[in-house]
Scaffold this active site. Structure first.
Site, PDB file in Angstrom:
ATOM      1  N   ASP A  72      23.358  39.037  44.040  1.00  0.00           N
ATOM      2  CA  ASP A  72      24.423  39.264  45.019  1.00  0.00           C
ATOM      3  C   ASP A  72      24.138  40.482  45.889  1.00  0.00           C
ATOM      4  OD1 ASP A  72      25.784  37.045  44.222  1.00  0.00           O
ATOM      5  OD2 ASP A  72      27.396  38.104  43.181  1.00  0.00           O
ATOM      6  N   ASP A 175      40.234  58.139  39.355  1.00  0.00           N
ATOM      7  CA  ASP A 175      38.806  58.392  39.562  1.00  0.00           C
ATOM      8  C   ASP A 175      38.338  57.818  40.884  1.00  0.00           C
ATOM      9  OD1 ASP A 175      38.671  59.658  37.151  1.00  0.00           O
ATOM     10  OD2 ASP A 175      37.546  58.108  36.114  1.00  0.00           O
ATOM     11  N   SER A 191      36.389  44.322  37.856  1.00  0.00           N
ATOM     12  CA  SER A 191      36.026  45.125  36.691  1.00  0.00           C
ATOM     13  C   SER A 191      37.040  46.231  36.406  1.00  0.00           C
ATOM     14  CB  SER A 191      34.632  45.732  36.870  1.00  0.00           C
ATOM     15  OG  SER A 191      34.649  46.785  37.811  1.00  0.00           O
TER      16      SER A 191
END
Length: 290
Positions: A72, A175, A191
Site C-alpha cells: 500500500d 499523543d 489501528s
C-alpha cells in the site's frame, strides 16, 4: 494502451512480476513506461532490456493506466506521482495486508487479461489537501489515506485545538490525531480505534491517538467541511505526516485540511468488492465458534 509501471525495489519478487508483464505485452501494440529508478533496478537484475524512450523521469508522463507493484505504501507513492493526471491505478500486492493493492501475485495473469480487454471497474477516491499557516510550500500537499499530527517527544502529550468550519470543536489532549479519508479508514485510523468506512463515502474521520480522556471518541464529518488545527507542544515542535511523508513543524504553524480539488482513480478487477477485502484481509465477521 499506454501503461505506466511503478514498483517497490525492496521486494525481490518484483523482478518475476515485471518479467511476466513484459512477456504478456511483448506481442501487443501496448506501450509500457517504466519509472526510472524501477527500470535501473530491473535491468540490474534481469536479462530483459527496455527501450530507453520508455522511461518516466520526474512526473512528466501520460498513460491510460498505472500499475503499482508493491504494498500500500507503493500505491500511495504512485498516487502522488500520478497526481491530477486522472490516470487509473491498479495495485499488485507484494506486501502484507494490501487494501489498495488488491491483486495478489497468484492473480496477476487474470489482472493482465482484464487490462488487455479493458474489463475492469474504476472507483474514485477522495483526497485531502493540507495547508500550513506559514505559507511554506509542501512538495505534494495531498493525501489518499491520512494526515497525522504527532508529538515529537516520547513522554509528554500534546494539545491539538480543533476547529471545524471556524467553530471551536475540541481540544485533544493526546499523543496525536489522525485525519483520515474513507480509503484511509483501514489504515492508521483503524489501528487507533477509528471506524471502517466504504471508500465511496463522502466523509472525513478524526481519530485521536491515545487520548487522555476516555470520553473522546472518533468523529465523522462531511468531507466538504474545513478543518483547522492549532498545536501546543512542550517541545515547541510537532510532526505532521502526510501518507507517511513527515514534516517537522514549529507549534506556531497552524494546519488547514480540506477536500482536494481532484480525486484518485483506482482500477479494480470485476467482482472484487471492499467487503471481500475486509473478509480476506481482516477476517471481518469471522466466528471462531464455527
Amino acid at each position: 494502451m499506454t501503461i505506466a509501471i511503478f514498483g517497490n525495489t525492496f521486494r525481490p519478487a518484483l523482478i518475476n512480476i515485471l518479467e511476466t508483464i513484459i512477456r504478456y505485452f511483448d506481442n501487443r501494440n501496448d506501450v509500457l513506461l517504466f519509472d526510472k529508478e524501477l527500470l535501473e533496478y530491473f535491468q540490474h537484475n534481469s536479462n530483459h532490456r527496455i527501450n530507453p524512450n520508455n522511461i518516466i523521469i520526474d512526473d512528466i508522463f501520460s498513460a491510460d493506466l498505472a500499475l503499482s507493484i508493491g504494498g500500500d505504501g507503493t500505491f500511495l507513492n504512485t498516487a502522488a506521482r500520478v497526481g491530477s493526471k486522472n490516470i487509473p491505478i491498479m495495485g499488485v500486492n507484494l506486501g502484507r495486508l494490501g487494501f489498495l493493492t488488491d491483486v495478489s501475485v497468484d492473480d496477476v495473469q487474470n489482472a493482465l487479461d482484464s487490462i488487455a480487454q479493458n474489463n475492469f471497474i474504476i472507483e474514485e477516491r477522495t483526497l485531502l489537501k493540507v495547508e500550513t499557516s506559514d505559507g511554506k510550500k509542501i512538495v505534494y500537499p495531498y493525501v489518499l489515506n491520512d494526515v497525522s499530527i504527532l508529538k515529537q517527544e516520547s513522554s509528554s502529550m500534546m494539545t491539538i485545538n480543533a476547529y471545524i468550519n471556524s467553530e471551536a470543536v475540541h481540544s485533544y489532549h493526546a499523543d496525536g490525531l489522525v485525519v483520515a479519508t474513507p480509503t484511509g479508514s483501514t489504515a492508521y485510523s483503524m489501528s487507533v480505534g477509528g471506524p471502517l468506512m466504504v471508500p465511496q463515502a463522502q466523509n472525513i474521520i478524526l481519530s485521536p491517538i491515545a487520548s487522555h480522556s476516555l470520553t473522546v471518541r472518533p468523529l465523522v464529518i462531511p468531507d466538504n467541511w474545513i478543518i483547522e488545527f492549532e498545536i501546543e507542544s512542550r517541545s515547541g515542535y510537532y510532526l505532521l505526516s502526510l501518507d507517511g511523508r513527515t514534516l517537522n513543524l514549529n507549534q506556531d504553524v497552524k494546519i488547514k485540511i480540506s477536500k482536494a480539488e481532484y480525486k484518485i482513480r483506482v482500477a479494480k478487477q470485476l467482482n472484487h468488492t471492499f467487503f471481500d477485502s475486509l473478509k480476506s484481509k481482516l477476517m471481518w465477521g469471522l466466528d471462531k465458534r464455527n
